[in-house]
Each structure stands twice: as structure tokens, then as C-alpha cells.
Design a protein around this motif. Sequence first.
Motif, PDB file in Angstrom:
ATOM      1  N   LEU A 141      15.794   1.940  -0.573  1.00 54.09           N
ATOM      2  CA  LEU A 141      15.054   2.744   0.394  1.00 54.09           C
ATOM      3  C   LEU A 141      13.601   2.299   0.427  1.00 54.09           C
ATOM      4  CD1 LEU A 141      16.437   6.282  -0.578  1.00 54.09           C
ATOM      5  CD2 LEU A 141      17.403   4.622   1.036  1.00 54.09           C
ATOM      6  N   ARG A 142      13.121   1.978   1.629  1.00 51.56           N
ATOM      7  CA  ARG A 142      11.747   1.519   1.769  1.00 51.56           C
ATOM      8  C   ARG A 142      10.741   2.640   1.527  1.00 51.56           C
ATOM      9  NH1 ARG A 142      12.447  -0.724   7.682  1.00 51.56           N
ATOM     10  NH2 ARG A 142      14.178   0.745   7.571  1.00 51.56           N
ATOM     11  N   ASP A 143       9.596   2.251   1.012  1.00 49.05           N
ATOM     12  CA  ASP A 143       8.497   3.195   0.814  1.00 49.05           C
ATOM     13  C   ASP A 143       7.909   3.568   2.170  1.00 49.05           C
ATOM     14  OD1 ASP A 143       6.648   4.750  -0.492  1.00 49.05           O
ATOM     15  OD2 ASP A 143       5.300   3.096  -0.945  1.00 49.05           O
ATOM     16  N   GLY A 181      17.682   1.871  -5.297  1.00 49.05           N
ATOM     17  CA  GLY A 181      16.295   1.461  -5.431  1.00 49.05           C
ATOM     18  C   GLY A 181      15.441   2.282  -4.477  1.00 49.05           C
ATOM     19  N   ASN A 182      14.418   2.937  -5.005  1.00 44.63           N
ATOM     20  CA  ASN A 182      13.651   3.878  -4.195  1.00 44.63           C
ATOM     21  C   ASN A 182      12.198   3.423  -4.052  1.00 44.63           C
ATOM     22  OD1 ASN A 182      13.259   6.218  -2.690  1.00 44.63           O
ATOM     23  ND2 ASN A 182      12.715   7.438  -4.486  1.00 44.63           N
ATOM     24  N   ARG A 183      11.619   3.720  -2.890  1.00 46.64           N
ATOM     25  CA  ARG A 183      10.223   3.387  -2.576  1.00 46.64           C
ATOM     26  C   ARG A 183       9.957   1.893  -2.771  1.00 46.64           C
ATOM     27  NH1 ARG A 183       7.659   8.220  -6.174  1.00 46.64           N
ATOM     28  NH2 ARG A 183       8.896   9.920  -5.296  1.00 46.64           N
ATOM     29  N   VAL A 184      10.819   1.103  -2.216  1.00 47.75           N
ATOM     30  CA  VAL A 184      10.731  -0.345  -2.369  1.00 47.75           C
ATOM     31  C   VAL A 184       9.851  -0.924  -1.266  1.00 47.75           C
ATOM     32  CG1 VAL A 184      12.039  -2.490  -2.411  1.00 47.75           C
ATOM     33  CG2 VAL A 184      13.022  -0.415  -3.415  1.00 47.75           C
ATOM     34  N   ARG A 185       8.911  -1.756  -1.645  1.00 51.22           N
ATOM     35  CA  ARG A 185       8.064  -2.468  -0.691  1.00 51.22           C
ATOM     36  C   ARG A 185       8.486  -3.925  -0.680  1.00 51.22           C
ATOM     37  NH1 ARG A 185       1.913  -0.030  -1.549  1.00 51.22           N
ATOM     38  NH2 ARG A 185       2.469   2.167  -1.154  1.00 51.22           N
ATOM     39  N   ALA A 186       8.997  -4.359   0.452  1.00 51.08           N
ATOM     40  CA  ALA A 186       9.546  -5.710   0.562  1.00 51.08           C
ATOM     41  C   ALA A 186       8.475  -6.766   0.312  1.00 51.08           C
ATOM     42  CB  ALA A 186      10.159  -5.906   1.950  1.00 51.08           C
ATOM     43  N   ARG A 187       8.934  -7.885  -0.225  1.00 53.48           N
ATOM     44  CA  ARG A 187       8.082  -9.058  -0.449  1.00 53.48           C
ATOM     45  C   ARG A 187       6.900  -8.767  -1.371  1.00 53.48           C
ATOM     46  NH1 ARG A 187       9.479  -8.927   4.795  1.00 53.48           N
ATOM     47  NH2 ARG A 187       7.475  -8.032   5.410  1.00 53.48           N
ATOM     48  N   THR A 188       7.159  -7.939  -2.394  1.00 49.30           N
ATOM     49  CA  THR A 188       6.154  -7.696  -3.422  1.00 49.30           C
ATOM     50  C   THR A 188       6.726  -8.092  -4.772  1.00 49.30           C
ATOM     51  OG1 THR A 188       6.900  -5.417  -3.830  1.00 49.30           O
ATOM     52  CG2 THR A 188       5.208  -5.738  -2.138  1.00 49.30           C
ATOM     53  N   ALA A 211       6.690  -6.306  -7.398  1.00 49.07           N
ATOM     54  CA  ALA A 211       7.412  -5.151  -7.933  1.00 49.07           C
ATOM     55  C   ALA A 211       8.843  -5.105  -7.394  1.00 49.07           C
ATOM     56  CB  ALA A 211       6.674  -3.864  -7.585  1.00 49.07           C
ATOM     57  N   ALA A 212       9.008  -5.414  -6.115  1.00 47.69           N
ATOM     58  CA  ALA A 212      10.349  -5.424  -5.516  1.00 47.69           C
ATOM     59  C   ALA A 212      11.202  -6.533  -6.123  1.00 47.69           C
ATOM     60  CB  ALA A 212      10.250  -5.598  -4.008  1.00 47.69           C
ATOM     61  N   ASP A 213      10.583  -7.695  -6.337  1.00 50.66           N
ATOM     62  CA  ASP A 213      11.322  -8.798  -6.953  1.00 50.66           C
ATOM     63  C   ASP A 213      11.754  -8.444  -8.376  1.00 50.66           C
ATOM     64  OD1 ASP A 213      10.963 -10.259  -4.664  1.00 50.66           O
ATOM     65  OD2 ASP A 213       9.262 -11.415  -5.433  1.00 50.66           O
ATOM     66  N   ARG A 214      10.858  -7.806  -9.116  1.00 53.57           N
ATOM     67  CA  ARG A 214      11.185  -7.399 -10.481  1.00 53.57           C
ATOM     68  C   ARG A 214      12.315  -6.363 -10.482  1.00 53.57           C
ATOM     69  NH1 ARG A 214       8.671  -6.585 -15.699  1.00 53.57           N
ATOM     70  NH2 ARG A 214       9.577  -4.714 -16.651  1.00 53.57           N
ATOM     71  N   LEU A 215      12.238  -5.425  -9.526  1.00 52.46           N
ATOM     72  CA  LEU A 215      13.286  -4.413  -9.439  1.00 52.46           C
ATOM     73  C   LEU A 215      14.631  -5.050  -9.138  1.00 52.46           C
ATOM     74  CD1 LEU A 215      14.055  -1.395  -9.425  1.00 52.46           C
ATOM     75  CD2 LEU A 215      13.590  -1.394  -6.966  1.00 52.46           C
ATOM     76  N   ASP A 216      14.659  -6.025  -8.242  1.00 51.96           N
ATOM     77  CA  ASP A 216      15.911  -6.719  -7.927  1.00 51.96           C
ATOM     78  C   ASP A 216      16.490  -7.396  -9.164  1.00 51.96           C
ATOM     79  OD1 ASP A 216      16.105  -5.968  -5.297  1.00 51.96           O
ATOM     80  OD2 ASP A 216      15.089  -7.749  -4.517  1.00 51.96           O
ATOM     81  N   GLN A 217      15.631  -8.005  -9.969  1.00 45.24           N
ATOM     82  CA  GLN A 217      16.091  -8.651 -11.188  1.00 45.24           C
ATOM     83  C   GLN A 217      16.677  -7.624 -12.153  1.00 45.24           C
ATOM     84  OE1 GLN A 217      12.816 -10.881 -12.807  1.00 45.24           O
ATOM     85  NE2 GLN A 217      12.828 -12.403 -11.161  1.00 45.24           N
ATOM     86  N   PHE A 218      16.005  -6.479 -12.262  1.00 47.64           N
ATOM     87  CA  PHE A 218      16.494  -5.417 -13.145  1.00 47.64           C
ATOM     88  C   PHE A 218      17.832  -4.871 -12.658  1.00 47.64           C
ATOM     89  CE2 PHE A 218      16.754  -0.757 -13.740  1.00 47.64           C
ATOM     90  CZ  PHE A 218      16.911  -0.716 -15.114  1.00 47.64           C
ATOM     91  N   LEU A 219      17.914  -4.566 -11.368  1.00 43.69           N
ATOM     92  CA  LEU A 219      19.137  -3.995 -10.818  1.00 43.69           C
ATOM     93  C   LEU A 219      20.315  -4.956 -10.918  1.00 43.69           C
ATOM     94  CD1 LEU A 219      17.718  -2.219  -7.632  1.00 43.69           C
ATOM     95  CD2 LEU A 219      18.307  -1.196  -9.830  1.00 43.69           C
ATOM     96  N   GLY A 220      20.023  -6.247 -10.888  1.00 44.48           N
ATOM     97  CA  GLY A 220      21.099  -7.232 -10.978  1.00 44.48           C
ATOM     98  C   GLY A 220      21.770  -7.286 -12.331  1.00 44.48           C
ATOM     99  N   GLY A 221      21.139  -6.685 -13.347  1.00 45.68           N
ATOM    100  CA  GLY A 221      21.714  -6.779 -14.684  1.00 45.68           C
ATOM    101  C   GLY A 221      22.096  -5.459 -15.321  1.00 45.68           C
ATOM    102  N   ILE A 222      22.196  -4.387 -14.537  1.00 51.30           N
ATOM    103  CA  ILE A 222      22.451  -3.074 -15.146  1.00 51.30           C
ATOM    104  C   ILE A 222      23.929  -2.738 -15.280  1.00 51.30           C
ATOM    105  CG2 ILE A 222      20.245  -2.111 -14.419  1.00 51.30           C
ATOM    106  CD1 ILE A 222      21.667  -0.769 -12.106  1.00 51.30           C
TER     107      ILE A 222
END
Length: 207
Positions: A166-168, A138-145, A147-158
Motif C-alpha cells: 500500500l502506497r503512502d 507492506g504499508n506506507r510504501v514509497r516507490a523508488r526509495t 526504504a522500499a528496496d530494503r522492505l522488499d528484501q525483508f519481505l522476500g525472506g520471511i
Amino acid sequence: MLTILVANIKGGCGKTTLATHLAAASAASGLSTVLADVDRQHSSLGWLERRPDSAPRVVGVDWAKDITDIPRGYRRLVIDAPAALKTKQIEDLVKMADIVVLPVLPGAFDEQATQRFLGKLDELKAIAKNKKAVAVVGNRVRARTKAADRLDQFLGGIGHRVVARLRDSQIYADAAATGLSLFDMPGKRAAEQRADWDPLLACLDAV
């Protein structure tokens, strides 16, 4: 020689940032390293041109037109693949690689493209039979947003291992402008960001 392919069919997801940082991290650890640029834009080779002589040496090769042989004696090869790879290109590059590192940004378009690319990878026997690993980042991730929550959901099912997030940070742009990486930069700020890379580097060392 360990060969690391950094790839995704989505442009702008951070492939060159990952490729240059992985090459710099290898060189900083004392491993003789080659960075192969497959993209016609030559972003990785441009980074190498800006790289100061005082930084650990990384050798660049231009693979935009043809894949050439790597001289013997090198320990790491990092391949920076272009976006919009054709199926045959994917097959050829994956065949060369020991591991595929796949960056993905938060956002619906990036997730959709990444899903398509993973589908193509999963059709390859070496990936399907787990003979070659895929490490998702996961790249350019901004915690507690959101977008980050959505990315976590996506990554959990791939269906593939997510090895790092990696933080932005503006520090990546600052490093790129001078041909450096977090692994070349002193100070607390760079050290804090380098910690995000530890799981990915450990994953590569275990291959």
C-alpha cells in the motif's frame, strides 16, 4: 462468517487503518460486517463514532476487556488487535481467525518486530500446518526509495505470502478523520489508491 485478524506486535504499523478499511470494504460490497476493537485506545471505535450515517453500516464491538459473542447473521468479522500482544492473546485471537493480516512498515525496527511476531505465529500449529493463512501487507510504501528496496528484501525472506503493498498517502489520514475509507470516497485519487487493495481483497475472498 469470515473472521479476519489484523495484528502485529509493533505499534504504529497501520493495523487500525487496515482493519477499518477492510471493514468498510466488506460493508461497501454488501456484506454485514462487525469491527471488533481489542485495543484499549479504541481507535477503531473512534473511527466508527465519526462515521457518517450515509456510509455503509459497520457494527462496532468493544473487546478491550472481554471477548463477547457476535450476534448471528453477520458475514464478516474484522478484529483490530493491539500492539504488544501476549502469547496467550495471540493464541486466542488466531484460534478465532480464518486469516491473519499482518501490516509491516519500511524500517529496521518494524522489520525486527515483525520477524519476532512471525516467529510466534509459526509456533502455532494452525499456522505451521497451513490451516490458517498469513497475509503480509507492506504499508506506507514509497516507490523508488531505499526504504522500499530494503522492505522488499525483508519481505522476500520471511516465508509468508506478501499479498499487497500500500502506497503512502495523505488520503488515509483524511479518511480516518471523517470515519471514512477509500471504499467510501469518490474521485480518481481514491480510486487509484483502492487499486493497491485489490490483491488483498482477492486473497480474503479466496479463504
